[in-house]
Structure formats: C-alpha cells, structure tokens
Enzyme design. Structure first.
Site, PDB file in Angstrom:
ATOM      1  N   TYR A  59       7.755 -11.170  10.751  1.00 40.12           N
ATOM      2  CA  TYR A  59       7.089  -9.882  10.594  1.00 40.12           C
ATOM      3  C   TYR A  59       7.160  -9.029  11.845  1.00 40.12           C
ATOM      4  O   TYR A  59       6.888  -9.485  12.954  1.00 40.12           O
ATOM      5  CB  TYR A  59       5.623 -10.087  10.212  1.00 40.12           C
ATOM      6  CG  TYR A  59       4.893  -8.803   9.904  1.00 40.12           C
ATOM      7  CD1 TYR A  59       5.186  -8.075   8.756  1.00 40.12           C
ATOM      8  CD2 TYR A  59       3.910  -8.311  10.774  1.00 40.12           C
ATOM      9  CE1 TYR A  59       4.525  -6.885   8.473  1.00 40.12           C
ATOM     10  CE2 TYR A  59       3.238  -7.128  10.485  1.00 40.12           C
ATOM     11  CZ  TYR A  59       3.554  -6.426   9.334  1.00 40.12           C
ATOM     12  OH  TYR A  59       2.902  -5.249   9.056  1.00 40.12           O
ATOM     13  N   THR A 108       0.818  -1.219   0.000  1.00 42.60           N
ATOM     14  CA  THR A 108       0.000   0.000   0.000  1.00 42.60           C
ATOM     15  C   THR A 108       0.848   1.264   0.000  1.00 42.60           C
ATOM     16  O   THR A 108       0.662   2.154  -0.834  1.00 42.60           O
ATOM     17  CB  THR A 108      -0.923   0.009   1.230  1.00 42.60           C
ATOM     18  OG1 THR A 108      -1.714  -1.190   1.245  1.00 42.60           O
ATOM     19  CG2 THR A 108      -1.833   1.227   1.211  1.00 42.60           C
TER      20      THR A 108
END
Length: 358
Positions: free
Chosen positions: A228, A172
């Site tokens: 992550y 994004t």
C-alpha cells in the site's frame, strides 16, 4: 518546543515539494505555469484565481427548481459548492455520514440564503448497502434531479478496508460514486426529458491522476493491494473517476440522453494545518507555498462552472481545471483501459448488489 519547530519545518518543506510537483511539473509548459500563478483567464474568461461566486454570476437566468446532490458537502470545497449553488437558487441534497456537520452546513447556508432548500440524508460512500439505502430514500422523495456532483474524497494514510472488503480510498472515491451515479442516473435522464433542462454530472478528480502508470493500474490490485502506498491509491482513484466520466459520456450520447458528465481538477486548496504554529520561519515558508495554493472558493470554482455555466452546455466527456478544458493524461484517455475498468466495476457491483438493475 524545538522538536515541534523542527517537525513543522520538515513538514512544510515536504509540503512545498508536493505543491511543486503538482503545480509546476504537471503544467504542460512554463507559459501554463505563469498563467496559473498570475490567475490569467483562459478561453472561458476565468482562471485559477476565479471564485465560485464569480464563475456563476452569469447563471442568474437558471431554470427554476433545479436540484443537486453534492457529496462531501460537510466541509471544504463541497461545502462551498453547496453554498454557491444554493445562493443561485438550486435545491441542495447533502448525503452525509456526519449528520451533525451537515446540519451546521445547512444552518450556515440558510443564514446567508434564508430561502435555500437543503435536504440532508445519511450515507457512507464506502458502503454499498449505505449507498443503496440513500438512493432508495432520495428516490422516494419523488423530486427531480438535475445535477450530481461526485465531490467527496478520501485519502487513507494507512491500509484500511471498507465493510465490503475493498481498499478504503478506492471504495469511497471511485466505487461509491460509480454506484451512486448508476442508481440515480435513470432519475436524471427522466428529469432532463420531462423538463428539457440538461442534466449534469461532475466527477471531482485531481491532476495527481497523471502520476499513475499503466502497470500500476490493476483493478484487483486497487481493490486489495498487497503493497500500500497512500498517494498512489489516491491517484489511482482519481484516474478511475476520469475514466468513469469518459465512458459514461459515450454511453449517454449513444442513448441520446440529455445528460452530460465531465471531470474536474479543483486545484490544491489552502488548509489550516499549520495555522496554530506561528513564527518567522514557518510564516515565511508558508507564505511562499501559499502562492501555489487556492482558497476554498477558488477550489470550488471549476466544479460550479461546469455544473451551472451556459458555456458548458452540451460539453461532455471532458476534463477541466481552472474553469477551462485541458488535456488529461494519456492513460486517462486510454479507451481500452477505461472500457476494461467499466466492465470490471459493473461486474463487481452486480455480484455484490444482485438486486440492483444495471
């Protein structure tokens, strides 16, 4: 009740720790910190306390019929940016995933500025297909494009993947804006050539980009991370935004195109996270923390300044905070790393979007 109070207490202290790291440790020295807290103006005449309306007051002589695309304009800094630009006479195009929220922003802007022209088109910045569809629809309108503000931001708390199978925050914040910029760049160059008015691109980054170390900046690792960390992912995407601006600035110069691109840090903006939790302790702690934070209008000021001010005419490939040019991290200025990122990104987009001419 006690459990909720303890949670809020811990949350706020964690919040203050984050603010301290960003505002204090990322400032170059104590003088810079004092300047920030006091809102002392820099060379531009503006500082951390300046609002978006204040920094665009000298833009009353803007050329007529300017058009700006502002991503992430359905809330926060993006909505304030769109409001102020519209107030200065700029036609606003809002790419939005949530069309209802975009409609509300449009109503709010036109309530204040009745003659404002606001266009809403659907987009999902994490999807290459959606970005291509948006650009096709926008270009079919056959209107000029003077300003592109890549403002939308995603902070994914857990590991998520876009429909293109890329980590959501990176997809994004960086990949989506990279593709959007590529697809409308020709229109911006053409508009600038026809009108003689300089085109401006603004990449909204963050001071948090300075947290990224070189050994944690791997393209494939950012696309599909094995381990992550949400904050690291966000910081990596914001570093990539600066590198994108630096590389594109050099290419536009080489083309003699009358289009500039710069990156900005908006600051840390106040939120309503604990607005509903009242109490002496929480109110006192948040009062202290709030001294490090900006209002939404202060947060939008640097973006609006770089996008509209005559003082930034011809300035490109730079990094701004508090409406003044500052130094970004050494990694952000690493030309070899930026070139590598650029080539890898274009190769990826070319592979996924074969019909896009890059």
């Amino acid at each position: 009740m006690l459990k909720t109070s303890i949670y809020i207490f811990v949350y706020i202290f964690g919040f203050i720790a984050l603010v301290w790291r960003v505002v204090i440790r990322c400032k170059q020295n104590m003088k810079g910190t004092v300047r920030y807290l006091a809102g002392i103006a820099g060379q531009s005449g503006y500082g951390s306390k300046s609002t978006a309306e204040q920094v665009t007051q000298d833009c009353s002589s803007l050329p007529p019929h300017l058009t700006a695309i502002v991503t992430g304009a359905t809330s926060g800094i993006g909505a304030e940016t769109a409001r102020v630009l519209a107030k200065r006479g700029v036609r606003i195009v809002i790419p939005a995933r949530d069309l209802r929220k975009a409609g509300q922003v449009k109503e709010n802007i036109q309530r204040e500025t009745p003659n404002a022209e606001i266009l809403i088109l659907e987009i999902d910045l994490s999807s290459f297909a959606s970005i291509r569809k948006f650009c096709s629809e926008f270009l079919s309108l056959d209107i000029p494009l003077n300003i592109l503000i890549n403002n939308a931001g995603k902070f994914s708390h857990k590991l998520e993947f876009s429909e293109d199978k890329f980590e959501m925050t990176f997809a994004t914040n960086y990949l989506g804006h990279f593709l959007l910029t590529e697809l409308v760049l020709e229109k911006m160059i053409e508009t600038a050539k026809q009108t003689g008015v300089e085109g401006r691109i603004v990449n909204v980054s963050s001071v948090i980009h300075g947290w990224v170390k070189k050994d944690h900046f791997s393209f494939n690792g950012m696309l599909q991370p094995k381990y992550y960390n949400a904050t690291r992912a966000y910081a990596q995407s914001k570093l990539a935004n600066i590198m994108h601006a630096n590389q594109l600035a050099k290419q536009l110069k080489a083309m003699n195109a009358n289009v500039t691109i710069n990156a900005v840090h908006p600051g840390i903006v106040k939120t309503g996270i604990i607005r509903d939790h009242k109490g002496v302790i929480t109110d006192s702690i948040f009062f202290i923390a709030s001294k490090f934070l900006k209002t939404t209008s202060q947060g939008a000021s640097t973006t609006c300044y770089v996008a509209l001010s005559p003082k930034t005419k011809g300035v490109t490939g730079r990094y701004f905070a508090d409406c003044n040019e500052i130094r970004c991290s050494s990694l952000a200025n690493d030309d070899s790393e930026a070139q590598k990122l650029w080539k890898q990104t274009r190769a990826l987009i070319h592979k996924r979007c074969l019909r896009v001419q890059l």
